[in-house]
Design an enzyme around this catalytic site. Structure first.
Site, PDB file in Angstrom:
ATOM      1  N   ASP A 341       1.645   4.607  -5.591  1.00  0.00           N
ATOM      2  CA  ASP A 341       1.554   5.207  -4.266  1.00  0.00           C
ATOM      3  C   ASP A 341       0.945   4.166  -3.323  1.00  0.00           C
ATOM      4  O   ASP A 341       0.387   3.161  -3.783  1.00  0.00           O
ATOM      5  CB  ASP A 341       0.674   6.462  -4.349  1.00  0.00           C
ATOM      6  CG  ASP A 341       0.537   7.150  -3.015  1.00  0.00           C
ATOM      7  OD1 ASP A 341       1.542   7.251  -2.297  1.00  0.00           O
ATOM      8  OD2 ASP A 341      -0.579   7.593  -2.682  1.00  0.00           O
ATOM      9  N   ASP A 544      -3.450   8.842  -6.438  1.00  0.00           N
ATOM     10  CA  ASP A 544      -4.834   9.285  -6.275  1.00  0.00           C
ATOM     11  C   ASP A 544      -4.970  10.690  -5.728  1.00  0.00           C
ATOM     12  O   ASP A 544      -6.067  11.228  -5.694  1.00  0.00           O
ATOM     13  CB  ASP A 544      -5.582   8.330  -5.351  1.00  0.00           C
ATOM     14  CG  ASP A 544      -5.127   8.465  -3.902  1.00  0.00           C
ATOM     15  OD1 ASP A 544      -3.905   8.562  -3.682  1.00  0.00           O
ATOM     16  OD2 ASP A 544      -5.979   8.484  -3.001  1.00  0.00           O
ATOM     17  N   ASP A 548       0.287  13.636  -5.755  1.00  0.00           N
ATOM     18  CA  ASP A 548       0.803  12.708  -6.771  1.00  0.00           C
ATOM     19  C   ASP A 548       0.862  13.349  -8.159  1.00  0.00           C
ATOM     20  O   ASP A 548       1.410  12.752  -9.084  1.00  0.00           O
ATOM     21  CB  ASP A 548      -0.084  11.455  -6.844  1.00  0.00           C
ATOM     22  CG  ASP A 548      -0.006  10.617  -5.574  1.00  0.00           C
ATOM     23  OD1 ASP A 548       1.094  10.554  -4.989  1.00  0.00           O
ATOM     24  OD2 ASP A 548      -1.032  10.051  -5.176  1.00  0.00           O
TER      25      ASP A 548
END
Length: 649
Positions: A341, A544, A548
């Protein structure tokens, strides 16, 4: 060293000393009458045998009683009893005594490797000081702390539950949680996590979680579950030992019986002269069978391979990396693709308003005020940056209007009803959905937030997110550790995503993705790793946030960054980095590769030596002392090799 281990050490030491003394007495003939007949030494040799091996013999009989006889205890017991029948008393005792030396060495090694993980148990607070409404202080168990309680934490005390500092300033030690040796400063308004140690001063902390949901409790759950998830190598060794042990028992039995029957039959029918029977008496084949059993004991494999992975998990935990099972340590060693990400992972995630670009006739104050009204109450980082800019740069503490209703369009933005007007705050997709013409043009590494009221476009706000200082270094080190491709997935705009990707050296960038689109991209990448239905390399996803969690679950290895930030990320991830240090990702890859390498070395060395000595013993070229080396010696060497994981590198 534990008291139990000390007792085992003393017991083995006594048996070794007694055994060596008997060897001296027998060889030097200090007591001549004993040397007149070997049987005189039998009662004496049985003393060190049972001092060191009574638990092995007991375990053997319990296994037979419970119909699970085929294990190391059976091999050792049958081999030593057979050696006694063959008249090789010293060698029979040597097998048992040195087998226990190997077991002692194993217990010590397991204790050393377990120590790194057990350190985490020390982070559990024993009590909590709760400040009551009347000002009194009550000391309670951490389980009794309720959300909203005010806790007093003195210097040197552990934080019992997660909370927010309400008063006081201090330096807190987070080494046991994150592996960071440098204490962190905390001030009123800062979040503080359970398990930290207050270094100085007095802190008043408001509990935001109960103990069972707090950080320290979740960490302990992860550690306890880690041993249940075994690697493929460990599972192979377990299955191998289950099949291998009965095979070697029956092979030894065949070695003791078949040659004797063959020689006897040959002498009876006249194929062999009687002298052949005298040259190869039945006791010779019994001795070879016992030697065969000792050599074939799979201790080196059964002990050293799990110990290698356990040591790897311990080495990772010492550096603030929680690995939920040895299977993930093995998978991370074979990573081919690492997907990450952007926001909060490669970048700091602390957005700030970089510039305001209102339409002609619209002031910056109106643009920012309108956006802040819609974002009021949102916890999204972009919303927080707009609210912070509103509060600090223009309007101070002026109270914002409250939207009558608000709708969140995932991956697009917010739609709110404010004083009968429809207000849109979001990206280009949201503007296009409602047919609103917007300004084009981007600023490097900045996210654009467009604002519109009804069908009127007010302007755009540039919001910047800083790249972490060590992101580029971490990506380079990942590639050095064998990761072939780094892929970035983000919901941010294409120009911003590509700019960040180019700066960091990311191989592929996919932008403007919804959470569901991220899962689809990971699925696509996973399909590319399979050849002929088989998968030899693996994919890891690093994230995080709560959004996600689906991708973390779907990837081969899910790695949660800054795991304290999202409970959903902790639950979904297979590896949890206890802080935001990206450099710990190549570190855990290195630990995984080293663990697998050491486990493979142990398997190859143990099997190679055992096969060689097995063949030699079957043909009478290896005696019981060679068997002791092939069993205990190889086990100790493999354990020492596995213990290398405990050293920092």
């Amino acid at each position: 060293m534990s008291e139990k281990l000390k007792k085992e050490r003393n017991r083995v030491a006594v048996s070794v000393a007694f055994f060596l003394l008997l060897i001296l007495v027998e060889k030097v003939k200090l007591i001549p009458i004993f040397n007149e007949h070997p049987l005189f030494f039998l009662p004496l040799y049985l003393i060190p045998y049972f001092i060191s091996g009574y638990d092995v013999v007991r375990e053997c009989f319990l296994g037979i009683k419970n119909r699970r006889p085929f294990d190391e205890a059976l091999l050792m017991t049958v081999a030593t009893v057979g050696a006694f029948f063959a008249g090789e008393f010293a060698e029979a005792v040597a097998v048992m005594v040195f087998y226990q030396v190997g077991e002692l060495f194993q217990s010590y090694a397991v204790g050393r490797s377990r120590a790194s993980i057990k350190e985490l148990m020390d982070i559990v607070p024993e009590y909590a000081n709760v400040e009551r409404e009347d000002g009194s202080i009550e000391t309670v168990d951490p389980d009794e702390v309720k959300i909203g309680d005010i806790l007093l934490i003195k210097a040197g005390e552990k934080v019992p539950v997660d909370g927010i500092v309400r008063s006081g300033e201090s330096m807190v030690n987070t080494a046991a949680l994150t592996g960071e040796s440098v204490p962190r400063s905390v001030f009123p308004g800062d979040t503080i996590i359970s398990g930290c140690i207050n270094g100085e001063g007095l802190l008043r902390v408001e509990a935001t979680k109960c103990f069972e949901d707090s950080t320290v409790s979740k960490i302990l759950e992860l550690v306890e579950e880690a041993s249940e998830k075994k690697s493929k190598t460990e599972n192979f060794i377990t299955r191998f030992a289950r099949i291998y042990t009965p095979i070697v028992v029956f092979a030894a039995l065949a070695l003791a019986i078949i040659p004797n029957l063959g020689l006897l039959f040959g002498v009876v029918i006249g194929v062999f002269p009687p002298v052949v029977w005298k040259m190869h008496p039945p006791i010779t084949w019994l001795y070879r069978a016992c030697t065969f059993l000792v050599v074939s004991c799979p201790c080196a494999l059964v002990i050293s391979v799990p110990l290698s992975f356990f040591g790897g998990i311990g080495a990772a935990s010492r550096e603030g990396i929680l690995v939920k099972g040895s299977n993930y340590l093995e998978l991370v060693s074979k990573l081919s693709i690492l997907v990450t990400d952007k926001t909060g992972t490669l970048t700091k995630g602390n957005f700030v308003v970089k510039s305001l670009c209102p339409e002609e006739g619209i002031s910056e104050d109106v643009l920012l005020n309108t956006a802040a009204i819609v974002e009021n109450g949102s916890t999204h980082p972009i919303a927080q940056s707009i609210l912070q800019a509103y509060k600090e740069r223009w309007f101070g503490d002026q109270e914002l209007l409250t939207p009558e209703e608000i709708v969140n369009r995932s991956g697009k933005g917010l739609i709110a009803r404010v004083q009968s007007s429809r207000v849109l705050v979001g990206n280009e997709k949201l503007m296009e959905e409602f047919g609103i013409a917007y300004q084009t043009g981007e600023q490097n590494c900045a996210t654009v937030c467009h604002v519109a009221v009804d069908s009127s476009y007010l302007g755009k706000i540039y919001i910047a997110d800083e790249i972490k200082e060590n992101s580029h270094e971490a990506i380079m080190k990942m590639k050095e550790e064998g990761v072939k491709e780094i892929v970035m997935l983000t919901g941010d705009s294409r120009p911003v995503a590509e700019e960040v990707g180019e700066i960091l050296g990311v191989d592929r960038v996919y932008s403007e993705l919804l959470p569901a689109n991220k899962v689809e991209k990971v699925e696509e990448l996973l399909r590319g790793l399979k050849k002929d239905g088989k998968q030899s390399s693996y994919l890891a996803f690093v994230g995080d946030g709560i959004n996600d969690a689906p991708v973390l679950s779907r990837s081969d290895v899910g790695i949660a960054m800054g795991g304290m930030g999202s409970d959903a990320a902790i639950e979904a991830a297979d590896i949890v980095i206890m802080d935001d240090d990206l450099l710990k990702i190549p570190r855990v890859i290195s630990i995984g590769r080293r663990t697998v390498r050491i486990a493979t070395q142990n398997i190859a060395f143990a099997l190679g030596v055992k096969i060689l000595v097995l063949l030699l013993s079957a043909f009478g070229f290896a005696n019981m002392w060679a068997a002791v080396f092939a069993d205990v010696g190889v086990t100790v060497i493999c354990i020492v090799n596995a213990m290398r994981l405990l050293k920092r590198s």
